[in-house]
Design a protein around this motif. Structure first.
Motif, short mmCIF file in Angstrom:
data_model
loop_
_atom_site.label_atom_id
_atom_site.label_comp_id
_atom_site.label_asym_id
_atom_site.label_seq_id
_atom_site.Cartn_x
_atom_site.Cartn_y
_atom_site.Cartn_z
N ARG A 82 0.84 -1.19 0.00
CA ARG A 82 0.00 0.00 0.00
C ARG A 82 0.88 1.24 0.00
O ARG A 82 1.71 1.43 0.88
CB ARG A 82 -0.90 -0.01 1.23
N CYS A 83 0.70 2.09 -1.01
CA CYS A 83 1.47 3.32 -1.16
C CYS A 83 0.50 4.49 -1.32
O CYS A 83 -0.54 4.35 -1.96
CB CYS A 83 2.36 3.26 -2.38
N VAL A 84 0.86 5.62 -0.75
CA VAL A 84 0.05 6.82 -0.90
C VAL A 84 0.76 7.75 -1.87
O VAL A 84 1.89 8.16 -1.64
CB VAL A 84 -0.18 7.51 0.46
N ILE A 85 0.07 8.04 -2.98
CA ILE A 85 0.61 8.95 -3.99
C ILE A 85 -0.47 9.98 -4.27
O ILE A 85 -1.61 9.61 -4.60
CB ILE A 85 1.00 8.21 -5.28
N ALA A 86 -0.16 11.24 -4.12
CA ALA A 86 -1.10 12.34 -4.32
C ALA A 86 -2.33 12.18 -3.42
O ALA A 86 -3.46 12.36 -3.85
CB ALA A 86 -1.51 12.45 -5.79
N ARG A 87 -2.09 11.80 -2.18
CA ARG A 87 -3.13 11.64 -1.15
C ARG A 87 -4.12 10.52 -1.45
O ARG A 87 -5.15 10.42 -0.82
CB ARG A 87 -3.87 12.95 -0.90
N PHE A 88 -3.81 9.66 -2.43
CA PHE A 88 -4.68 8.53 -2.74
C PHE A 88 -3.92 7.24 -2.45
O PHE A 88 -2.76 7.09 -2.86
CB PHE A 88 -5.11 8.53 -4.21
N PRO A 89 -4.54 6.29 -1.78
CA PRO A 89 -3.86 5.02 -1.52
C PRO A 89 -3.92 4.10 -2.74
O PRO A 89 -4.94 4.01 -3.42
CB PRO A 89 -4.66 4.42 -0.35
N PHE A 90 -2.80 3.43 -3.02
CA PHE A 90 -2.71 2.48 -4.12
C PHE A 90 -2.11 1.19 -3.59
O PHE A 90 -1.17 1.21 -2.80
CB PHE A 90 -1.83 3.02 -5.25
N ASP A 91 -2.65 0.07 -4.04
CA ASP A 91 -2.07 -1.23 -3.72
C ASP A 91 -1.20 -1.64 -4.91
O ASP A 91 -1.70 -2.13 -5.93
CB ASP A 91 -3.17 -2.27 -3.47
N LEU A 92 0.09 -1.39 -4.80
CA LEU A 92 1.03 -1.65 -5.89
C LEU A 92 1.85 -2.89 -5.59
O LEU A 92 2.22 -3.15 -4.45
CB LEU A 92 1.96 -0.46 -6.09
N THR A 93 2.13 -3.65 -6.64
CA THR A 93 3.04 -4.79 -6.53
C THR A 93 4.10 -4.63 -7.61
O THR A 93 3.89 -3.95 -8.62
CB THR A 93 2.32 -6.13 -6.74
#
Length: 104
Positions: free
Chosen positions: A2-13
């Motif tokens: 889970r990463c936060v980019i531009a105040r939005f959470p993303f589940d990146l792999t």
């Protein structure tokens, strides 16, 4: 992850990023870059492809942090090497910069 980019959470792999960037032609690198596979991509291009957001919505630092956490190699801006000062006295350098006057 889970990463936060531009105040939005993303589940990146890592596999997801590799799949997203497969077939994407890298733009010329002028600043920070991320190495994905054997290609160097500008950070903003990777961020735009992965998040589907406009490049103005996030910072390069946010994407660099996320890509580093996923295990990708990140490169900073290359440092410019300063040239050696020209030979001669300060008066000769100033004269060369100003140019010489010729008699009329």
């Amino acid at each position: 992850m889970r990463c936060v980019i531009a105040r939005f959470p993303f589940d990146l792999t890592k596999a997801g990023v590799l799949e997203t960037m497969k077939g994407v032609k890298p733009e010329p690198v002028t600043g920070e870059s991320v190495i994905i596979g054997r290609r160097h991509y500008p950070v903003k291009q990777v961020g735009q492809a992965v998040t589907r957001q406009d490049r103005r919505d996030f910072s390069a630092g946010e994407v660099l942090r996320a890509m580093a956490q996923l295990g990708f190699s990140c490169r900073a801006v290359p440092v410019a090497v300063e040239a050696a000062p020209p030979a001669g006295s300060p008066y000769q350098r100033a004269s060369a910069l100003l140019g010489s006057s010729l008699p009329a």
